[in-house]
Design an enzyme around this catalytic site. Sequence first.
Site, mmCIF file in Angstrom:
data_model
loop_
_atom_site.group_PDB
_atom_site.id
_atom_site.type_symbol
_atom_site.label_atom_id
_atom_site.label_comp_id
_atom_site.label_asym_id
_atom_site.label_seq_id
_atom_site.Cartn_x
_atom_site.Cartn_y
_atom_site.Cartn_z
ATOM 1 N N ARG A 35 24.967 86.678 58.309
ATOM 2 C CA ARG A 35 24.651 86.251 57.181
ATOM 3 C C ARG A 35 23.151 86.010 56.779
ATOM 4 N NH1 ARG A 35 24.797 85.296 53.151
ATOM 5 N NH2 ARG A 35 25.672 83.193 52.541
ATOM 6 N N ASP B 273 36.580 86.722 48.978
ATOM 7 C CA ASP B 273 36.617 85.390 48.559
ATOM 8 C C ASP B 273 37.397 85.551 47.297
ATOM 9 O OD1 ASP B 273 34.731 82.848 49.078
ATOM 10 O OD2 ASP B 273 35.389 83.059 46.828
ATOM 11 N N ARG C 247 31.321 80.247 58.916
ATOM 12 C CA ARG C 247 30.113 79.635 59.302
ATOM 13 C C ARG C 247 30.092 78.966 60.653
ATOM 14 N NH1 ARG C 247 28.320 76.898 54.054
ATOM 15 N NH2 ARG C 247 30.480 76.582 54.116
ATOM 16 N N TYR D 18 37.703 77.482 38.527
ATOM 17 C CA TYR D 18 36.113 77.590 39.003
ATOM 18 C C TYR D 18 35.445 78.267 37.934
ATOM 19 C CZ TYR D 18 36.498 76.502 44.023
ATOM 20 O OH TYR D 18 36.538 75.952 45.122
ATOM 21 N N ARG E 65 39.715 80.270 56.681
ATOM 22 C CA ARG E 65 38.579 80.529 56.855
ATOM 23 C C ARG E 65 37.966 80.732 58.416
ATOM 24 N NH1 ARG E 65 35.095 78.416 52.763
ATOM 25 N NH2 ARG E 65 36.493 78.483 50.623
HETATM 26 O O1 CP3 Z 1 39.652 82.710 55.839
HETATM 27 C C1 CP3 Z 1 38.689 83.644 55.885
HETATM 28 O O2 CP3 Z 1 38.049 83.581 57.049
HETATM 29 C C2 CP3 Z 1 38.669 84.774 55.074
HETATM 30 C C3 CP3 Z 1 37.812 84.634 54.167
HETATM 31 C C4 CP3 Z 1 37.634 83.856 52.900
HETATM 32 C C5 CP3 Z 1 36.424 82.992 52.445
HETATM 33 N N1 CP3 Z 1 36.886 82.317 51.237
HETATM 34 C C6 CP3 Z 1 35.259 83.371 52.830
HETATM 35 C C7 CP3 Z 1 34.074 82.420 52.625
HETATM 36 C C8 CP3 Z 1 38.681 83.195 52.216
HETATM 37 C C9 CP3 Z 1 40.220 83.095 52.271
HETATM 38 C C10 CP3 Z 1 38.090 82.485 51.324
HETATM 39 C C11 CP3 Z 1 38.847 81.627 50.117
HETATM 40 C C12 CP3 Z 1 38.524 80.865 49.241
HETATM 41 N N2 CP3 Z 1 37.070 80.990 48.714
HETATM 42 C C13 CP3 Z 1 39.065 79.602 48.747
HETATM 43 C C14 CP3 Z 1 40.477 79.096 48.877
HETATM 44 C C15 CP3 Z 1 40.666 78.542 50.341
HETATM 45 C C16 CP3 Z 1 39.874 77.016 50.237
HETATM 46 O O3 CP3 Z 1 39.175 76.804 51.129
HETATM 47 O O4 CP3 Z 1 40.420 76.345 49.426
HETATM 48 C C17 CP3 Z 1 38.206 79.026 47.893
HETATM 49 C C18 CP3 Z 1 38.598 77.784 47.082
HETATM 50 C C19 CP3 Z 1 37.016 79.848 47.852
HETATM 51 C C20 CP3 Z 1 35.852 79.572 46.935
HETATM 52 C C21 CP3 Z 1 34.444 79.356 47.810
HETATM 53 N N3 CP3 Z 1 34.018 79.834 48.627
HETATM 54 C C22 CP3 Z 1 34.001 77.995 48.048
HETATM 55 C C23 CP3 Z 1 34.537 76.835 47.627
HETATM 56 C C24 CP3 Z 1 33.015 78.236 49.084
HETATM 57 C C25 CP3 Z 1 31.908 76.927 49.366
HETATM 58 C C26 CP3 Z 1 32.522 76.178 50.304
HETATM 59 C C27 CP3 Z 1 32.369 76.791 51.936
HETATM 60 O O5 CP3 Z 1 33.495 76.707 52.440
HETATM 61 O O6 CP3 Z 1 31.685 77.255 52.242
HETATM 62 C C28 CP3 Z 1 32.920 79.465 49.343
HETATM 63 C C29 CP3 Z 1 32.017 80.342 50.411
HETATM 64 C C30 CP3 Z 1 32.919 81.126 51.374
HETATM 65 N N4 CP3 Z 1 33.804 81.632 51.365
HETATM 66 C C31 CP3 Z 1 31.983 81.098 52.649
HETATM 67 C C32 CP3 Z 1 33.107 81.855 53.386
HETATM 68 C C33 CP3 Z 1 32.766 82.353 54.837
HETATM 69 C C34 CP3 Z 1 30.813 80.400 53.156
HETATM 70 C C35 CP3 Z 1 29.618 80.974 52.509
HETATM 71 C C36 CP3 Z 1 28.585 81.662 53.411
HETATM 72 O O7 CP3 Z 1 28.751 82.369 54.011
HETATM 73 O O8 CP3 Z 1 27.430 81.361 52.938
#
Ligand code: CP3
Length: 356
Positions: free
Chosen positions: A45, A81, A36, A157, A32
Amino acid sequence: MMAADFPILKNDRILKAAKGEKPDKLPVWVMRQAGRYLPEFRDFRQKHDFFEVCQTPEYACEVTLMPINRYELDAAIIFSDILVIPQVLGMEVEMKPKEGPVLPNPLTLEMVKDLKTDGAVDRLDYVGKAITLTRQRLKGKVPLIGFSGAPWTLMGYMIEGGGSKTYSKAKKWLYAYPEQAHNLLNLLTDVIIDYLVMQIKSGAQLVQVFDSNAEYLNKHLYLTFCIPYLRKINVAVKKMLKEQHINEVPMILFAKGGWYCLEEQADLGYDVLGIDWTVEPTFVKNILKNKNITIQGNLDPCALYAPQEELEELVQNMIKQFGSERYIVNLGHGIYPDAPTESLETLTKSVHGFSI
Ligand code: CP3
């Protein structure tokens, strides 16, 4: 676009570590890392919806490069994602500011037959385009990682309709409807295989499979509902690449909370295993000592809140415990939105300051 057309790679630390060769310095990246905690990401965003960023190669590329422009990270990970797969299978996915992902119409047993598997990966071609563009814009500075969710994590999910404290609705399928569970896992596995191959053909130099929901299972369930599919993904991706005369890339498996079957994960053919922060390095080293595999992890994401000198000490201690052979430094899960930005600089400097 052929791989040969991409700029020459200047930093191959992570590729070397993944293949068991000795890099000049230990590689470090952060799950990640394009997220954010970066003010420039939050600004971006404000202007663009989450999935608009994912679906617009120019935007996804820009966000992917944000952490690379700021820090001495040894890999980029493409901005996307794991939930883009349920989306192209026909499920609605919303990204809510507080709750995270929400699927307003969760998957039921009856809905599985209506999932749109035909052409699913074609509908993800925007990810391939983002990868190709990012490979060019990176100019060979660091390798680019592609990724997918693992079958069980995506199933979770899809059935829960978002995140969950227990994943009991999805686990119900494993106990009450195992045949339907296997059917769904098989369907997801086939999409994931094609999706990863597409990403590699588009320019991904490593790929990571995120099994973030491994922690809700146990050894028996993981052996029954995850291990066979994770093996199939590894074997089929490598086989398809070979058939198409495309070079293999290292594959990383990160089963968060999957300590209970680390040994079985090590025998699946992946080159790297991600380890979450709850696992002791000695436990990992003991189980993996005779396996030809690289370890990735496992700093507690909350360690980034520590005073900078203490953070440095935590990083140095972690490296000493894992040892610098076949090791990639990362957090034990994704970075939190309120992580101090200077902590990532301390982390990268501390890792690169370790002489190996
Ligand atoms: O790693 C990176 O920088 C690349 C981008 C990336 C995102 N999601 C962007 C994101 C990656 C590799 C993911 C994978 C992801 N997404 C996983 C596996 C990794 C993990 O954390 O276990 C999972 C379970 C998801 C599903 C998901 N997407 C969740 C649970 C959430 C909300 C929780 C959170 O961390 O915000 C997201 C949103 C998300 N995915 C954001 C980002 C940058 C934030 C949302 C936003 O920008 O408003």
